[in-house]
Design an enzyme around this catalytic site. Structure first.
Site, PDB file in Angstrom:
ATOM      1  N   TYR A   1    -140.562 -55.206 -17.540  1.00  0.00           N
ATOM      2  CA  TYR A   1    -142.009 -55.417 -17.563  1.00  0.00           C
ATOM      3  C   TYR A   1    -142.279 -56.813 -18.083  1.00  0.00           C
ATOM      4  CZ  TYR A   1    -146.960 -54.804 -18.780  1.00  0.00           C
ATOM      5  OH  TYR A   1    -148.324 -54.942 -18.884  1.00  0.00           O
TER       6      TYR A   1
ATOM      7  N   LYS B   1    -145.725 -61.853 -29.088  1.00  0.00           N
ATOM      8  CA  LYS B   1    -145.541 -60.865 -30.159  1.00  0.00           C
ATOM      9  C   LYS B   1    -145.248 -61.514 -31.523  1.00  0.00           C
ATOM     10  CE  LYS B   1    -144.212 -57.399 -26.757  1.00  0.00           C
ATOM     11  NZ  LYS B   1    -145.181 -56.295 -26.765  1.00  0.00           N
TER      12      LYS B   1
ATOM     13  N   ASP C   1    -137.509 -63.775 -20.248  1.00  0.00           N
ATOM     14  CA  ASP C   1    -138.756 -63.285 -20.813  1.00  0.00           C
ATOM     15  C   ASP C   1    -138.435 -62.706 -22.197  1.00  0.00           C
ATOM     16  OD1 ASP C   1    -141.316 -60.827 -19.855  1.00  0.00           O
ATOM     17  OD2 ASP C   1    -141.021 -62.084 -21.635  1.00  0.00           O
TER      18      ASP C   1
HETATM   19  P1  KE4 Z   1    -148.923 -58.888 -23.080  1.00  0.00           P
HETATM   20  O1  KE4 Z   1    -149.681 -59.410 -21.893  1.00  0.00           O
HETATM   21  O2  KE4 Z   1    -149.053 -57.375 -23.234  1.00  0.00           O
HETATM   22  O3  KE4 Z   1    -149.219 -59.645 -24.372  1.00  0.00           O
HETATM   23  O4  KE4 Z   1    -147.348 -59.170 -22.843  1.00  0.00           O
HETATM   24  C1  KE4 Z   1    -146.759 -58.712 -21.650  1.00  0.00           C
HETATM   25  C2  KE4 Z   1    -145.256 -58.586 -21.833  1.00  0.00           C
HETATM   26  C3  KE4 Z   1    -144.428 -59.521 -21.240  1.00  0.00           C
HETATM   27  N1  KE4 Z   1    -143.091 -59.457 -21.374  1.00  0.00           N
HETATM   28  C4  KE4 Z   1    -142.503 -58.474 -22.102  1.00  0.00           C
HETATM   29  C5  KE4 Z   1    -141.008 -58.441 -22.217  1.00  0.00           C
HETATM   30  C6  KE4 Z   1    -143.303 -57.484 -22.738  1.00  0.00           C
HETATM   31  O5  KE4 Z   1    -142.703 -56.497 -23.448  1.00  0.00           O
HETATM   32  C7  KE4 Z   1    -144.700 -57.536 -22.614  1.00  0.00           C
HETATM   33  C8  KE4 Z   1    -145.623 -56.511 -23.245  1.00  0.00           C
HETATM   34  N2  KE4 Z   1    -144.985 -55.396 -23.881  1.00  0.00           N
HETATM   35  C9  KE4 Z   1    -145.739 -54.159 -23.848  1.00  0.00           C
HETATM   36  C10 KE4 Z   1    -144.918 -53.096 -24.589  1.00  0.00           C
HETATM   37  N3  KE4 Z   1    -143.668 -52.861 -23.979  1.00  0.00           N
HETATM   38  C11 KE4 Z   1    -147.099 -54.308 -24.435  1.00  0.00           C
HETATM   39  C12 KE4 Z   1    -147.765 -53.021 -24.832  1.00  0.00           C
HETATM   40  C13 KE4 Z   1    -148.919 -52.701 -23.900  1.00  0.00           C
HETATM   41  O6  KE4 Z   1    -148.796 -52.938 -22.658  1.00  0.00           O
HETATM   42  O7  KE4 Z   1    -149.939 -52.216 -24.427  1.00  0.00           O
END
Ligand code: KE4
Length: 410
Positions: free
Chosen positions: A128, A249, A221
């Site tokens: 993701y 994060k 990523d």
């Molecule tokens: P955000 O757009 O949610 O800040 O980041 C996207 C993203 C990109 N790359 C990786 C490896 C990520 O894990 C994420 C976001 N992680 C999720 C949890 N696995 C965010 C939680 C959510 O979607 O509410």
């Protein structure tokens, strides 16, 4: 609010039941509006490596906010955080701050397409990278949790440019990369969005070689793994250098902050220095910068080693508990990030993650919650420790999760 949440994975779709509403957090703990206390191993999905309401972060925010909360003008804080990150991650020669991981990966992909003149790119099944159109193809995290095939609203013309291979499958990558020119190979160097899946030792070096051979850019990523699996990130842990890296994060310490960066010759293509456009009203926001600086400055090698040691002890305790209760279970950690599956064999890719016992996970999740331990409401997420998870919290968690393990057994 659709589903009553601001982000789908919070709605407990993967485990059933109604999510609680949180009232406050402190250190390793959160309390819901009914004053129920939980040990928190989600930590806002990774950012809070110092724990909730960390004094260092609160002091930095208090001091910064009194000078104004946003300017849309460069501040010294941005320069300080950019210098700190590029010093800690020397392969990130230049960096651009954005407000979410989605923006970071979306921008890195645009840059890779501009730099190579190619449109197609390769991601991995179950990884993701945020919710930009190109990445909502066989994605992990909330997309996988809700069992969505991909997502309506993503034009076929866009999705057709996204090639997908199984994680840890070098031959599949080699075949795709030879079939058509790729702008990029993007990967979570250690997967956290299909559950926790480490790379085979030869996998990341092979991606590096294939990218170099075929003229694709390698993008790590590290939104989740950055400053989690090692202070020097995937490069330190696996010895492989990506052309571009995305972060998020932890670098924001709980405030909206992410970034992309890497080779100077690539990053100089970003506007206004170059012609690849990317922008953001709140990019470089001083509050986010202050929280990120406070967090990374506190995250010393000795502190990170202490958090990692406690993470290892927690994982070992979970494995022992599963063995004691004869529950098929596999768990692993890297730095202060960990994960587990209810199956005996180690998990190598998303297909094998989906083969784990999801019913056992649901029983475990709800029993843990009843005992006051909050883990991610999905088997396709990772778990995190913080500086505030001391030996007392680890012992308490193991005691509570042992009871949950007994319930997990069919
Ligand atoms: P955000 O757009 O949610 O800040 O980041 C996207 C993203 C990109 N790359 C990786 C490896 C990520 O894990 C994420 C976001 N992680 C999720 C949890 N696995 C965010 C939680 C959510 O979607 O509410």
């Amino acid at each position: 609010m659709p589903g009553g949440v601001s982000s789908p994975v919070r709605a407990f779709g993967g485990v059933g039941g109604d999510p609680f509403i949180v009232a406050r957090g402190e250190g390793a703990r959160i309390w819901d509006v009914d004053d129920n206390e939980y040990l928190d191993f989600v930590l806002s999905w990774g950012p809070l490596i110092l724990g909730h309401a960390a004094p260092a972060v609160l002091d930095a925010l208090d001091e910064t906010m009194r000078r104004g909360t946003s300017f849309g003008i460069t501040t010294e804080l941005e320069v300080e955080l950019a210098e700190l990150i590029t010093q800690r991650l020397p392969h990130v020669e230049m960096i651009r701050f954005v407000s979410s991981g989605t923006e970071a990966t979306m921008s890195a992909l645009r840059l890779a397409r501009a730099a190579t003149g190619r449109d197609a790119f390769l991601k991995f099944d179950g990884c993701y990278h945020g919710h930009a159109d190109s990445f909502l193809v066989r994605a992990g995290s909330g997309v996988a949790t809700l069992g969505l095939p991909n997502s309506p609203g993503v034009p076929d013309a866009v999705a057709s440019l996204t090639r997908v291979a199984p994680f840890n499958d070098v031959e599949a990558v080699r075949t795709i990369a030879r079939e058509q020119p790729l702008a990029a190979i993007i990967v979570e160097p250690l997967v956290g969005n299909s559950g926790f899946i480490p790379p085979d030792p030869a996998f990341l070096p092979a991606l590096r070689d294939i990218a170099t051979e075929t003229g694709a850019l390698l993008i790590f990523d590290e939104v989740m793994t950055g400053f989690r699996i090692a202070l020097g990130g995937a490069r330190e842990r696996f010895g492989v250098t990506a052309d571009l890296t995305t972060l998020g994060k932890v670098i924001g310490g709980g405030l909206p902050l992410a970034a992309y960066g890497g080779r100077r010759d690539l990053m100089e293509m970003i506007a206004p220095q170059g012609s690849v456009y990317q922008a953001g009203t709140l990019s470089g926001n001083p509050l986010a910068m202050a929280a990120g600086l406070a967090t990374l400055r506190a995250l010393t090698p000795s502190l990170h080693a202490r958090i990692e040691a406690r993470t290892a002890r927690l994982v070992a305790g979970l494995v022992a508990s599963a063995a004691h209760h004869r529950v098929p279970f596999t768990a692993a950690h890297a730095g202060s990030m960990f994960g587990f599956f209810f199956q005996r064999e180690p998990v190598r890719d998303f297909a094998s993650a989906k083969g784990s016992d999801l019913a056992a996970f649901k029983r475990f999740f709800h029993s843990a919650l009843e005992h006051g331990v909050y883990i991610a409401p999905s088997p396709y997420e990772a778990a995190f420790m913080s500086a505030a998870h001391g030996d007392v919290e680890v012992d308490l968690a193991l005691e509570k999760l042992d009871a949950a393990m007994r319930v997990a057994r069919a």
